[in-house]
Design a protein around this motif. Structure first.
Motif, PDB file in Angstrom:
ATOM      1  N   ALA A  54       0.840  -1.207   0.000  1.00  0.00           N
ATOM      2  CA  ALA A  54       0.000   0.000   0.000  1.00  0.00           C
ATOM      3  C   ALA A  54       0.871   1.251   0.000  1.00  0.00           C
ATOM      4  O   ALA A  54       0.584   2.219  -0.721  1.00  0.00           O
ATOM      5  CB  ALA A  54      -0.917  -0.007   1.225  1.00  0.00           C
ATOM      6  N   ASN A  55       1.967   1.231   0.775  1.00  0.00           N
ATOM      7  CA  ASN A  55       2.864   2.394   0.824  1.00  0.00           C
ATOM      8  C   ASN A  55       3.515   2.640  -0.532  1.00  0.00           C
ATOM      9  O   ASN A  55       3.658   3.781  -0.973  1.00  0.00           O
ATOM     10  CB  ASN A  55       3.965   2.194   1.878  1.00  0.00           C
ATOM     11  CG  ASN A  55       3.392   2.203   3.276  1.00  0.00           C
ATOM     12  OD1 ASN A  55       2.296   2.703   3.496  1.00  0.00           O
ATOM     13  ND2 ASN A  55       4.107   1.643   4.224  1.00  0.00           N
ATOM     14  N   ILE A  56       3.930   1.556  -1.176  1.00  0.00           N
ATOM     15  CA  ILE A  56       4.583   1.713  -2.477  1.00  0.00           C
ATOM     16  C   ILE A  56       3.577   2.217  -3.512  1.00  0.00           C
ATOM     17  O   ILE A  56       3.891   3.071  -4.347  1.00  0.00           O
ATOM     18  CB  ILE A  56       5.230   0.391  -2.915  1.00  0.00           C
ATOM     19  CG1 ILE A  56       6.479   0.169  -2.059  1.00  0.00           C
ATOM     20  CG2 ILE A  56       5.604   0.402  -4.385  1.00  0.00           C
ATOM     21  CD1 ILE A  56       7.264  -1.045  -2.374  1.00  0.00           C
ATOM     22  N   ALA A  57       2.376   1.698  -3.418  1.00  0.00           N
ATOM     23  CA  ALA A  57       1.335   2.168  -4.351  1.00  0.00           C
ATOM     24  C   ALA A  57       1.118   3.672  -4.172  1.00  0.00           C
ATOM     25  O   ALA A  57       0.974   4.416  -5.151  1.00  0.00           O
ATOM     26  CB  ALA A  57       0.035   1.416  -4.096  1.00  0.00           C
ATOM     27  N   GLU A  58       1.138   4.124  -2.925  1.00  0.00           N
ATOM     28  CA  GLU A  58       0.951   5.554  -2.665  1.00  0.00           C
ATOM     29  C   GLU A  58       2.111   6.365  -3.252  1.00  0.00           C
ATOM     30  O   GLU A  58       1.902   7.389  -3.911  1.00  0.00           O
ATOM     31  CB  GLU A  58       0.850   5.793  -1.144  1.00  0.00           C
ATOM     32  CG  GLU A  58       0.554   7.246  -0.814  1.00  0.00           C
ATOM     33  CD  GLU A  58       0.450   7.502   0.685  1.00  0.00           C
ATOM     34  OE1 GLU A  58       0.849   6.644   1.473  1.00  0.00           O
ATOM     35  OE2 GLU A  58      -0.026   8.591   1.039  1.00  0.00           O
ATOM     36  N   PHE A  72       8.641  10.599   1.099  1.00  0.00           N
ATOM     37  CA  PHE A  72       8.056  10.026   2.317  1.00  0.00           C
ATOM     38  C   PHE A  72       9.164   9.631   3.300  1.00  0.00           C
ATOM     39  O   PHE A  72      10.348   9.773   3.004  1.00  0.00           O
ATOM     40  CB  PHE A  72       7.213   8.793   1.976  1.00  0.00           C
ATOM     41  CG  PHE A  72       6.042   9.092   1.087  1.00  0.00           C
ATOM     42  CD1 PHE A  72       4.789   9.319   1.625  1.00  0.00           C
ATOM     43  CD2 PHE A  72       6.178   9.159  -0.293  1.00  0.00           C
ATOM     44  CE1 PHE A  72       3.709   9.598   0.810  1.00  0.00           C
ATOM     45  CE2 PHE A  72       5.107   9.436  -1.113  1.00  0.00           C
ATOM     46  CZ  PHE A  72       3.865   9.655  -0.567  1.00  0.00           C
ATOM     47  N   GLN A  73       8.737   9.046   4.440  1.00  0.00           N
ATOM     48  CA  GLN A  73       9.696   8.750   5.508  1.00  0.00           C
ATOM     49  C   GLN A  73      10.701   7.663   5.138  1.00  0.00           C
ATOM     50  O   GLN A  73      11.889   7.839   5.271  1.00  0.00           O
ATOM     51  CB  GLN A  73       8.950   8.274   6.759  1.00  0.00           C
ATOM     52  CG  GLN A  73       8.233   9.365   7.476  1.00  0.00           C
ATOM     53  CD  GLN A  73       7.596   8.861   8.762  1.00  0.00           C
ATOM     54  OE1 GLN A  73       7.988   7.857   9.319  1.00  0.00           O
ATOM     55  NE2 GLN A  73       6.610   9.575   9.236  1.00  0.00           N
ATOM     56  N   ASP A  74      10.180   6.531   4.682  1.00  0.00           N
ATOM     57  CA  ASP A  74      11.032   5.360   4.542  1.00  0.00           C
ATOM     58  C   ASP A  74      11.369   5.116   3.074  1.00  0.00           C
ATOM     59  O   ASP A  74      10.471   4.825   2.268  1.00  0.00           O
ATOM     60  CB  ASP A  74      10.289   4.140   5.125  1.00  0.00           C
ATOM     61  CG  ASP A  74      11.200   2.945   5.261  1.00  0.00           C
ATOM     62  OD1 ASP A  74      12.318   2.987   4.712  1.00  0.00           O
ATOM     63  OD2 ASP A  74      10.802   1.969   5.919  1.00  0.00           O
ATOM     64  N   PRO A  75      12.651   5.185   2.702  1.00  0.00           N
ATOM     65  CA  PRO A  75      12.988   4.965   1.289  1.00  0.00           C
ATOM     66  C   PRO A  75      12.574   3.582   0.797  1.00  0.00           C
ATOM     67  O   PRO A  75      12.246   3.414  -0.372  1.00  0.00           O
ATOM     68  CB  PRO A  75      14.509   5.140   1.251  1.00  0.00           C
ATOM     69  CG  PRO A  75      14.978   5.109   2.653  1.00  0.00           C
ATOM     70  CD  PRO A  75      13.834   5.506   3.514  1.00  0.00           C
ATOM     71  N   GLU A  76      12.557   2.606   1.709  1.00  0.00           N
ATOM     72  CA  GLU A  76      12.168   1.238   1.325  1.00  0.00           C
ATOM     73  C   GLU A  76      10.766   1.205   0.720  1.00  0.00           C
ATOM     74  O   GLU A  76      10.456   0.351  -0.091  1.00  0.00           O
ATOM     75  CB  GLU A  76      12.174   0.342   2.562  1.00  0.00           C
ATOM     76  CG  GLU A  76      13.509  -0.281   2.867  1.00  0.00           C
ATOM     77  CD  GLU A  76      13.934  -1.266   1.806  1.00  0.00           C
ATOM     78  OE1 GLU A  76      13.209  -2.220   1.564  1.00  0.00           O
ATOM     79  OE2 GLU A  76      15.005  -1.063   1.211  1.00  0.00           O
ATOM     80  N   ASP A  77       9.924   2.128   1.160  1.00  0.00           N
ATOM     81  CA  ASP A  77       8.533   2.127   0.700  1.00  0.00           C
ATOM     82  C   ASP A  77       8.317   2.996  -0.532  1.00  0.00           C
ATOM     83  O   ASP A  77       7.177   3.270  -0.912  1.00  0.00           O
ATOM     84  CB  ASP A  77       7.615   2.636   1.827  1.00  0.00           C
ATOM     85  CG  ASP A  77       7.497   1.629   2.948  1.00  0.00           C
ATOM     86  OD1 ASP A  77       7.978   0.506   2.772  1.00  0.00           O
ATOM     87  OD2 ASP A  77       6.931   1.976   3.996  1.00  0.00           O
ATOM     88  N   GLN A  78       9.393   3.492  -1.133  1.00  0.00           N
ATOM     89  CA  GLN A  78       9.211   4.398  -2.269  1.00  0.00           C
ATOM     90  C   GLN A  78       9.920   3.940  -3.528  1.00  0.00           C
ATOM     91  O   GLN A  78       9.588   4.364  -4.621  1.00  0.00           O
ATOM     92  CB  GLN A  78       9.749   5.790  -1.905  1.00  0.00           C
ATOM     93  CG  GLN A  78       9.058   6.390  -0.698  1.00  0.00           C
ATOM     94  CD  GLN A  78       9.779   7.628  -0.212  1.00  0.00           C
ATOM     95  OE1 GLN A  78       9.669   8.694  -0.804  1.00  0.00           O
ATOM     96  NE2 GLN A  78      10.529   7.483   0.849  1.00  0.00           N
ATOM     97  N   LEU A  79      10.940   3.102  -3.362  1.00  0.00           N
ATOM     98  CA  LEU A  79      11.739   2.714  -4.521  1.00  0.00           C
ATOM     99  C   LEU A  79      11.052   1.574  -5.272  1.00  0.00           C
ATOM    100  O   LEU A  79      10.615   0.613  -4.655  1.00  0.00           O
ATOM    101  CB  LEU A  79      13.134   2.289  -4.067  1.00  0.00           C
ATOM    102  CG  LEU A  79      13.927   3.377  -3.338  1.00  0.00           C
ATOM    103  CD1 LEU A  79      15.187   2.807  -2.713  1.00  0.00           C
ATOM    104  CD2 LEU A  79      14.284   4.499  -4.290  1.00  0.00           C
ATOM    105  N   VAL A  80      10.983   1.700  -6.578  1.00  0.00           N
ATOM    106  CA  VAL A  80      10.264   0.667  -7.342  1.00  0.00           C
ATOM    107  C   VAL A  80      11.145  -0.053  -8.355  1.00  0.00           C
ATOM    108  O   VAL A  80      10.779  -1.112  -8.839  1.00  0.00           O
ATOM    109  CB  VAL A  80       9.041   1.256  -8.089  1.00  0.00           C
ATOM    110  CG1 VAL A  80       7.949   1.654  -7.136  1.00  0.00           C
ATOM    111  CG2 VAL A  80       9.435   2.435  -8.941  1.00  0.00           C
ATOM    112  N   SER A  81      12.275   0.536  -8.719  1.00  0.00           N
ATOM    113  CA  SER A  81      13.127  -0.098  -9.731  1.00  0.00           C
ATOM    114  C   SER A  81      14.241  -0.880  -9.045  1.00  0.00           C
ATOM    115  O   SER A  81      14.262  -0.976  -7.825  1.00  0.00           O
ATOM    116  CB  SER A  81      13.733   0.968 -10.637  1.00  0.00           C
ATOM    117  OG  SER A  81      12.704   1.777 -11.169  1.00  0.00           O
TER     118      SER A  81
END
Lengths: 306, 569
Positions: free
Chosen positions: A210-214, B90-99
């Motif tokens: 969910a966080n990544i989707a956001e 956002f706070q945590d880079p782990e939750d933002q990187l997709v590649s």
């Protein structure tokens, strides 16, 4: 610390191939392994696969795949003689079982099992090599023309797998410190102790999804037309692409008609249907890759040319 | 021109009992650097999500009022349209990187925006060079450090050339050096490009003085909006909870003029010294630590080498005495966490000897020590397995073989930790501060452990939460619990530690009394020490600094009265 065998960029010819050329290379090698029956050809394929692993400097990453392949090969080599009744040379006269009948072990079934196992080993190693040398992002570029979402999911899975492994380890360690006995006891006891951990891991994965989707939404994912930066084919790709197709064609022709190899009812002599040109083309293909790869590594000028 | 115009906006999350934002009005001009402060759950993140349309488009809920960002109506436009104008970290880079690689990650947003391929390539190059990421271009993202990963996220956002850069506690998961580096980049971007920055951050000492405007939120409302200097004055009578430590001690000591940086504070003190007050004694003297009560844990010539990896520990000698809280500090990769794992028996030493509570620890023996020691991990989510707070605590009691009234013990502990009313909530849905408190509440359930092992207990927490946790730990210290903590938070370390060890390159570089270890250092000293160490060597704690500054203020007032009297005479 590198724990997980997933794609990592590296400066080798194998890593430097265009994903299309890399896919063609691995697909053609798998096809060759599946088409060829003659153990001599397969031995050359085995040496070729090993040389590719070394060329890609991916021995460490391929080790888990090698172990998995060996395990599967061992199972096939073990089971095939027990279930395959064909073959003229009986090595062991086994007992007669109610449903299965008589469990005789023949030389031909043993040989066929060993070669089949070896084939499986090669396919697993080639698959592993592909997964550690082809960038999922580059694959995404190609596959996104077919299905953007599926290919993005695959890239994300590769990205998140290491995090998941680390998270699972952390959770297990914390639970040990809390007094949970995750080790020891019977299988059922261990499974019961691990179950809440798996569930928490699953819930954590959903949260992360969910966080990544956001975050993806905040970066405009799904806005409409996506830019595709085309990666041009280079000299190395133009060599590998046609040669890969040629090797498959050579394998098919060499196996056709008299060139085929039979295991049953009696083992053929490997030299009977042997075709020197087929062997030469196979060995030449791997040797050529080695030469290009070594030169590529040694001479920057050569690298820039191809 | 106002880039952000919000008028009379109220917002409820789906199934939210009360609004996350209440009658909020805000106007942000181009080029401003706005610092958002407030306790966890006050509405900062919701406000930031609103700015790029994630609220209400991604999260749903009900919104009343109007919000215009870059001239676009947030409700009518949504995140897809706003993504190239408003960048959000956002706070945590782990939750933002997709590649999987840095270069592809930087290109991700640009490709989504449908920019022409040459423009994408140009901007990727620009960002990699500008952010110093070129050498990492083809690096595998999961192998980057937290600081590098967050820098990649920032680069991928900046590549879109946003008019507004929104950062939601971007350094909360980073070590101090990485945090400093990231905030320096943000400041540079603001200075050189004039990008409007809206940021929430708990490391106020690094950005408070730099902001052009500080907005404080409580329960979804803006309750203060002004310059940093005004904010410092506003916070003065309120114990300075949302001020940098150096400002906070001046506020708590009752000073009228409140400095924002150590430099400004030095100038104030320097002025006082020249007025002839001389040195001031620390009231009550320096804190004497509790007496040593025998070893709880000990490492002798401890080595740990990861299989096919580096030498993480190289001959560490460390001793944790009963009753003497120990803090282990050092940069990322120094071996702190490996040391902790070896001490707990989670990793077998490659060489050397470890003793924990009189035993040689191992994975097999560790569960048997659960009633004597408690381990609180860096990531509280790794602790929680049960669906509710109550069940999580009952589970802990069961694992420890507690024979008393478990329900009563849980009720008492929830009250003691201020977690009443959360019994039926999912632990993972709590705020960071509440999660940390719940982990501690579980860890400190009866029987109270002799040893409490904490791994980064204040990561991502605001000052208020840190203070509450600090007080709880002190209370349990009085009941006989000794703490061993790994932390990057120098203020927390100073408040907690009797002993400190600083690690580097797998070795314990120095260890000894906290007053000596955390003094006179550029990165491992709290702000109050950097301010007062030349007058009071070894002063590291906020309470001591407050006492000193109170004394100085009184002497200064007395001196001024005297000067006034003499002038009158």
């Amino acid at each position: 610390m590198r724990l997980i065998p997933v794609y990592r960029p590296r400066e080798t010819l194998v890593h430097g191939l265009h994903p299309l050329a890399a896919l063609a290379l691995y697909a053609s090698l798998v096809a060759v392994v599946l088409v060829l029956q003659n153990p001599l050809y397969l031995a050359v394929c085995g040496l070729g696969a090993l040389s590719l692993v070394l060329l890609a400097e991916a021995g460490e990453e391929c080790r888990p795949f090698l172990l998995l392949g060996m395990f599967m090969a061992f199972l096939v080599a073990l089971l095939n003689p027990l279930v395959n009744r064909q073959g003229g040379h009986v090595l062991v006269y086994g007992p007669r079982l109610p449903v299965l009948g008589r469990l005789d072990v023949t030389l031909e079934a043993v040989a066929y099992g060993a070669v089949s196992g070896f084939r499986i080993l090669l396919v697993v190693v080639l698959f592993g090599l592909a997964s550690v040398t082809v960038s999922p992002d580059d694959l995404l570029d190609i596959l996104s023309r077919i299905s953007l979402r599926s290919s993005l999911s695959a890239a994300l899975a590769v990205r998140l797998y290491p995090s998941l492994v680390v998270e699972a380890r952390e959770m297990a360690e914390v639970q040990l410190a809390r007094g949970e006995r995750l080790r020891g006891g019977g299988r059922w006891q261990r499974a019961r102790a691990h179950f809440p951990l798996w569930m928490a891991l699953f819930r954590g994965s959903l949260d992360r999804a969910a966080n990544i989707a956001e975050a993806m939404s905040a970066r405009g994912f799904g806005s409409g037309r996506v830019t595709r930066r085309r990666r041009p084919l280079r000299g190395r790709d133009l060599v590998v692409l046609p040669l890969s197709l040629a090797v498959v064609a050579a394998a098919v022709f060499s196996s056709a008609g008299e060139g085929g190899y039979r295991y049953f009812p009696l083992l053929d002599n490997p030299l009977t249907g042997f075709r020197a040109w087929a062997m030469a083309s196979l060995a030449g293909f791997f040797a050529l890759l080695q030469v290009i790869g070594r030169c590529w590594k040694k001479w920057p000028w050569w690298r820039s040319r191809i | 021109m106002a880039l952000v115009e919000i008028s009379d906006l109220t917002y409820w999350y789906p199934r939210g009992e009360k609004p996350a934002l209440r009658e909020l009005s805000l106007r942000v001009e181009k080029g401003e650097f706005v610092l958002l402060t407030g306790r966890t759950g006050c509405g900062k993140t919701t406000l930031m999500r609103l700015l790029n349309g994630l609220v209400p488009h991604f999260h749903g809920g009900v919104l009343q009022g109007r919000a215009l960002v870059c001239g676009m109506d947030v409700v009518a436009s949504g995140p897809r349209a706003l993504s190239s104008r408003v960048g959000m970290v956002f706070q945590d880079p782990e939750d933002q990187l997709v590649s999987t690689t840095v270069e592809r990650e930087v290109a991700f947003g640009l490709e989504n925006a449908g920019l022409p391929a040459p423009v994408v390539s140009k901007r990727v190059e620009e960002m990699l060079a500008g952010m110093g990421l070129s050498r990492l271009r083809r690096s595998f993202l999961p192998e980057l450090s937290g600081g590098e990963a967050q820098k990649v996220v920032l680069a991928s956002i900046l590549a879109l050339h946003p008019e507004v850069l929104v950062l939601d506690e971007p350094t909360s998961q980073l070590d101090p050096l990485s945090a400093e580096e990231l905030l320096t980049v943000v400041r540079r971007i603001h200075e050189e490009t004039g990008t409007t920055v809206i940021m929430s951050e708990h490391r106020l000492e690094r950005c408070f003085h730099y902001a052009t405007r500080v907005i404080h939120m409580e329960e979804g409302r803006i309750c203060f909006d002004g310059s940093p200097a005004q904010a410092a004055r506003w916070w003065g009578p309120r114990e300075g909870a949302f001020l940098p430590p150096v400002s906070r001690v001046f506020a708590r000591a009752g000073w009228e003029e409140i400095p924002l940086t150590v430099n400004q504070a030095r100038r104030l003190i320097h002025g006082l010294e020249t007025r002839g007050s001389g040195k001031v004694e620390v009231p009550g003297g320096r804190r004497e630590g509790p007496p040593r009560g025998g070893p709880l844990a000990e490492a002798r010539d401890l080595w740990y080498v990861y299989p096919e990896g580096p030498e993480a520990l190289r001959g560490v000698d460390l001793r944790l005495e009963r009753g003497r809280n120990l803090v282990i500090m050092g940069e990322n990769g120094a071996g702190k966490s490996t040391l902790l794992r070896c001490l707990l028996g989670l990793l077998p030493p490659t060489r050397g000897r470890v003793l924990l509570l009189g035993e040689r620890p191992s994975r097999e023996r560790l569960p048997g020590l659960a009633s004597r020691l408690a381990y609180c991990p860096q990531n509280p989510n790794a602790y929680f397995l049960s669906p509710t707070v109550r069940e999580e605590m009952l589970r802990t009691l069961k694992l420890r073989g507690y024979r008393g009234d478990a329900e009563e013990a849980v009720r008492r502990q929830l009250g003691r930790f201020g977690l009443e009313g959360l019994e039926e909530r999912d632990p993972r849905d709590l705020s960071s501060g509440q999660k940390e408190k719940l982990v501690l509440a579980c860890a400190l359930l009866p029987p109270v452990p002799e040893l409490l092992v904490l791994d980064e207990p204040t990561r991502g927490l605001d000052y208020g939460s840190k203070r509450e946790i600090m007080e709880i730990i002190r209370e349990y210290g009085d009941e006989g619990s000794t703490v061993a903590a790994v932390t990057h938070d120098v203020e927390f370390a100073a408040a907690l530690a009797d002993e400190a060890a600083i690690m580097g390159n797998g070795k314990s570089i120095v260890n000894g009394a906290a007053e000596d270890m955390l003094s006179d250092s550029l990165f491992f000293s709290p702000q109050v020490n950097r301010l007062l160490n030349h007058l009071f060597p070894g002063l590291i704690r906020e309470e001591e600094a407050v006492a000193v500054l109170e004394g100085m203020r009184q002497r200064m007032a007395a001196g001024m009265e005297r000067e006034g009297g003499e002038a009158g005479a």
